[in-house]
Scaffold this motif. Sequence first.
Motif, PDB file in Angstrom:
ATOM      1  N   PRO A 196       0.828  -1.214   0.000  1.00 22.84           N
ATOM      2  CA  PRO A 196       0.000   0.000   0.000  1.00 22.84           C
ATOM      3  C   PRO A 196       0.859   1.260   0.000  1.00 22.84           C
ATOM      4  CG  PRO A 196       0.097  -0.940   2.201  1.00 22.84           C
ATOM      5  CD  PRO A 196       0.812  -1.904   1.304  1.00 22.84           C
ATOM      6  N   ASP A 197       0.258   2.362  -0.448  1.00 23.61           N
ATOM      7  CA  ASP A 197       0.959   3.645  -0.441  1.00 23.61           C
ATOM      8  C   ASP A 197       1.269   4.075   0.992  1.00 23.61           C
ATOM      9  OD1 ASP A 197       0.919   3.837  -3.185  1.00 23.61           O
ATOM     10  OD2 ASP A 197      -0.962   4.980  -3.242  1.00 23.61           O
ATOM     11  N   TRP A 198       2.428   4.667   1.160  1.00 23.70           N
ATOM     12  CA  TRP A 198       2.885   5.117   2.480  1.00 23.70           C
ATOM     13  C   TRP A 198       2.420   6.554   2.710  1.00 23.70           C
ATOM     14  CZ3 TRP A 198       5.543   2.767   6.459  1.00 23.70           C
ATOM     15  CH2 TRP A 198       6.104   3.593   7.420  1.00 23.70           C
ATOM     16  N   PRO A 199       1.610   6.821   3.737  1.00 22.85           N
ATOM     17  CA  PRO A 199       1.166   8.197   3.997  1.00 22.85           C
ATOM     18  C   PRO A 199       2.262   9.003   4.679  1.00 22.85           C
ATOM     19  CG  PRO A 199       0.212   6.691   5.602  1.00 22.85           C
ATOM     20  CD  PRO A 199       0.981   5.833   4.632  1.00 22.85           C
ATOM     21  N   ALA A 200       2.320  10.277   4.386  1.00 23.65           N
ATOM     22  CA  ALA A 200       3.383  11.133   4.924  1.00 23.65           C
ATOM     23  C   ALA A 200       3.382  11.151   6.451  1.00 23.65           C
ATOM     24  CB  ALA A 200       3.227  12.551   4.368  1.00 23.65           C
ATOM     25  N   GLU A 201       2.182  11.125   7.052  1.00 28.39           N
ATOM     26  CA  GLU A 201       2.130  11.195   8.518  1.00 28.39           C
ATOM     27  C   GLU A 201       2.718   9.953   9.188  1.00 28.39           C
ATOM     28  OE1 GLU A 201      -1.972   9.915   6.995  1.00 28.39           O
ATOM     29  OE2 GLU A 201      -0.413  11.367   6.465  1.00 28.39           O
ATOM     30  N   ALA A 202       2.799   8.846   8.439  1.00 28.94           N
ATOM     31  CA  ALA A 202       3.373   7.634   9.014  1.00 28.94           C
ATOM     32  C   ALA A 202       4.866   7.790   9.276  1.00 28.94           C
ATOM     33  CB  ALA A 202       3.123   6.441   8.096  1.00 28.94           C
ATOM     34  N   THR A 203       5.536   8.624   8.494  1.00 30.37           N
ATOM     35  CA  THR A 203       6.975   8.838   8.706  1.00 30.37           C
ATOM     36  C   THR A 203       7.222   9.500  10.050  1.00 30.37           C
ATOM     37  OG1 THR A 203       7.311   9.047   6.319  1.00 30.37           O
ATOM     38  CG2 THR A 203       9.052   9.883   7.746  1.00 30.37           C
ATOM     39  N   VAL A 204       6.373  10.447  10.409  1.00 31.44           N
ATOM     40  CA  VAL A 204       6.503  11.106  11.710  1.00 31.44           C
ATOM     41  C   VAL A 204       6.323  10.096  12.833  1.00 31.44           C
ATOM     42  CG1 VAL A 204       5.558  12.897  13.221  1.00 31.44           C
ATOM     43  CG2 VAL A 204       5.696  13.293  10.748  1.00 31.44           C
ATOM     44  N   ARG A 205       5.317   9.223  12.709  1.00 31.05           N
ATOM     45  CA  ARG A 205       5.089   8.195  13.725  1.00 31.05           C
ATOM     46  C   ARG A 205       6.265   7.221  13.791  1.00 31.05           C
ATOM     47  NH1 ARG A 205      -0.054   7.798  11.366  1.00 31.05           N
ATOM     48  NH2 ARG A 205       0.385   5.667  10.677  1.00 31.05           N
ATOM     49  N   LEU A 206       6.801   6.876  12.624  1.00 32.14           N
ATOM     50  CA  LEU A 206       7.920   5.952  12.576  1.00 32.14           C
ATOM     51  C   LEU A 206       9.105   6.476  13.372  1.00 32.14           C
ATOM     52  CD1 LEU A 206       9.602   3.580  11.435  1.00 32.14           C
ATOM     53  CD2 LEU A 206      10.003   4.992   9.403  1.00 32.14           C
ATOM     54  N   PHE A 207       9.500   7.715  13.116  1.00 29.65           N
ATOM     55  CA  PHE A 207      10.660   8.257  13.811  1.00 29.65           C
ATOM     56  C   PHE A 207      10.365   8.470  15.296  1.00 29.65           C
ATOM     57  CE2 PHE A 207      12.181   8.915   9.562  1.00 29.65           C
ATOM     58  CZ  PHE A 207      13.561   8.863   9.682  1.00 29.65           C
ATOM     59  N   GLY A 208       9.115   8.774  15.618  1.00 29.68           N
ATOM     60  CA  GLY A 208       8.756   8.896  17.026  1.00 29.68           C
ATOM     61  C   GLY A 208       8.870   7.567  17.753  1.00 29.68           C
ATOM     62  N   GLU A 209       8.367   6.504  17.144  1.00 30.05           N
ATOM     63  CA  GLU A 209       8.453   5.164  17.754  1.00 30.05           C
ATOM     64  C   GLU A 209       9.902   4.727  17.913  1.00 30.05           C
ATOM     65  OE1 GLU A 209       6.299   2.935  18.986  1.00 30.05           O
ATOM     66  OE2 GLU A 209       4.661   4.379  18.826  1.00 30.05           O
ATOM     67  N   LEU A 210      10.694   4.942  16.870  1.00 33.35           N
ATOM     68  CA  LEU A 210      12.092   4.527  16.948  1.00 33.35           C
ATOM     69  C   LEU A 210      12.845   5.330  18.005  1.00 33.35           C
ATOM     70  CD1 LEU A 210      12.954   4.041  13.170  1.00 33.35           C
ATOM     71  CD2 LEU A 210      12.804   2.259  14.916  1.00 33.35           C
ATOM     72  N   SER A 211      12.550   6.613  18.116  1.00 34.75           N
ATOM     73  CA  SER A 211      13.213   7.443  19.122  1.00 34.75           C
ATOM     74  C   SER A 211      12.941   6.928  20.523  1.00 34.75           C
ATOM     75  CB  SER A 211      12.757   8.901  18.996  1.00 34.75           C
ATOM     76  OG  SER A 211      13.150   9.453  17.756  1.00 34.75           O
ATOM     77  N   ASN A 212      11.754   6.372  20.739  1.00 37.88           N
ATOM     78  CA  ASN A 212      11.395   5.858  22.054  1.00 37.88           C
ATOM     79  C   ASN A 212      12.017   4.501  22.345  1.00 37.88           C
ATOM     80  OD1 ASN A 212       9.767   8.070  22.659  1.00 37.88           O
ATOM     81  ND2 ASN A 212       7.948   7.138  21.745  1.00 37.88           N
ATOM     82  N   ARG A 213      12.439   3.793  21.303  1.00 36.84           N
ATOM     83  CA  ARG A 213      12.891   2.412  21.489  1.00 36.84           C
ATOM     84  C   ARG A 213      14.399   2.211  21.369  1.00 36.84           C
ATOM     85  NH1 ARG A 213       9.271  -1.735  21.477  1.00 36.84           N
ATOM     86  NH2 ARG A 213       7.087  -1.151  21.271  1.00 36.84           N
ATOM     87  N   ILE A 214      15.050   3.026  20.565  1.00 33.45           N
ATOM     88  CA  ILE A 214      16.465   2.782  20.287  1.00 33.45           C
ATOM     89  C   ILE A 214      17.334   3.294  21.428  1.00 33.45           C
ATOM     90  CG2 ILE A 214      18.395   3.297  18.751  1.00 33.45           C
ATOM     91  CD1 ILE A 214      16.424   3.570  16.471  1.00 33.45           C
ATOM     92  N   GLY A 215      18.188   2.402  21.943  1.00 33.75           N
ATOM     93  CA  GLY A 215      19.168   2.776  22.946  1.00 33.75           C
ATOM     94  C   GLY A 215      20.572   2.730  22.375  1.00 33.75           C
ATOM     95  N   SER A 216      21.556   3.120  23.191  1.00 37.45           N
ATOM     96  CA  SER A 216      22.925   3.234  22.701  1.00 37.45           C
ATOM     97  C   SER A 216      23.552   1.889  22.352  1.00 37.45           C
ATOM     98  CB  SER A 216      23.784   3.945  23.749  1.00 37.45           C
ATOM     99  OG  SER A 216      23.799   3.213  24.963  1.00 37.45           O
ATOM    100  N   ASP A 217      22.978   0.797  22.846  1.00 38.42           N
ATOM    101  CA  ASP A 217      23.571  -0.506  22.572  1.00 38.42           C
ATOM    102  C   ASP A 217      22.795  -1.307  21.535  1.00 38.42           C
ATOM    103  OD1 ASP A 217      21.376  -0.775  24.184  1.00 38.42           O
ATOM    104  OD2 ASP A 217      22.238  -2.300  25.512  1.00 38.42           O
TER     105      ASP A 217
END
Length: 317
Positions: free
Chosen positions: A111-132
Amino acid sequence: MRPILTLTLNPALDLATETGALLPGRKLRCTAPRLDPGGGGVNVSRAIARLGRASTAMIALGGATGDTIAALLAAEGIEIAVLPLPGLTRQSVAVTARDTGAQYRLVMPGPDWPAEATVRLFGELSNRIGSDHVVVVSGSLPPGLPGATLVQLAGLCHERDAEMFLDTSGPALSEALRGTDGPPFDLLRTDGEEAGQLAGRDFEDPGDLASFGRHLIDTGRARQVVMALGARGTVGVTATEAFFCHAPEVELVSAVGAGDSLLGAVALALAQGQTFRTSVRAGTAAAAAAVTTPATQLCDGALARRLVGEVEVSDLA
């Protein structure tokens, strides 16, 4: 062991079946289909599970097929983090013709990727990714999501002192490697055919392929490069070494999932603190184990561990 997060932005519900022969204009009777969750990162997480360890699979899912993928992964005991999307997650179909043994793979665009999904993607990753963290971004990109997003993801991982491993192809890979503003990918996995498309020429010799890998490193696009040459084996390149892992001889049943199994084993070994050479050797064994299984069943962990001893490694000039 460092935590591993896989990211699949264009997953698929994989359907595998068989028929007597593929003939045009005929109604072809098929065997009962096998359903598997699919997509690069999804299969990397599944391969890691078959090798006896765990990862988190972040997946963009939508509709009934998305729900089915989530249920199948839960049944396999894989932890998932869902990025909800509108529309219907794609399907892919693998049909084996019993008269010839040939396998035909039909891959839908997603399916086509909506622009607002990119914002959610980076928000989710920011909450999950740690230094290790080891973040494995694998698979195709959905329509509407530019390849430059991969460079931005590498930038986010760099900011968080995490490592990003990339495995994609086609225009997305070309666009990601053209970028010069972001940091290099910590590991880039490709195969000889994809490397040939990038370079504009064919690679038959492991040494030539290693030279192209050095070019990617010297131009700042990757720190480590893993390039598969199918049944022949795998090239590994860093700034200080280049080598070829000769694949063990096994009976080919299906090549589906070999690359994902390779990347899963490499990522797992690196997350466990193994050397790059040892990790690529483990990946070559896992890829060999994967081709002995039908359809989308990926590698068998016990066989992959046994085959490591049969992988010979030679240095490349």
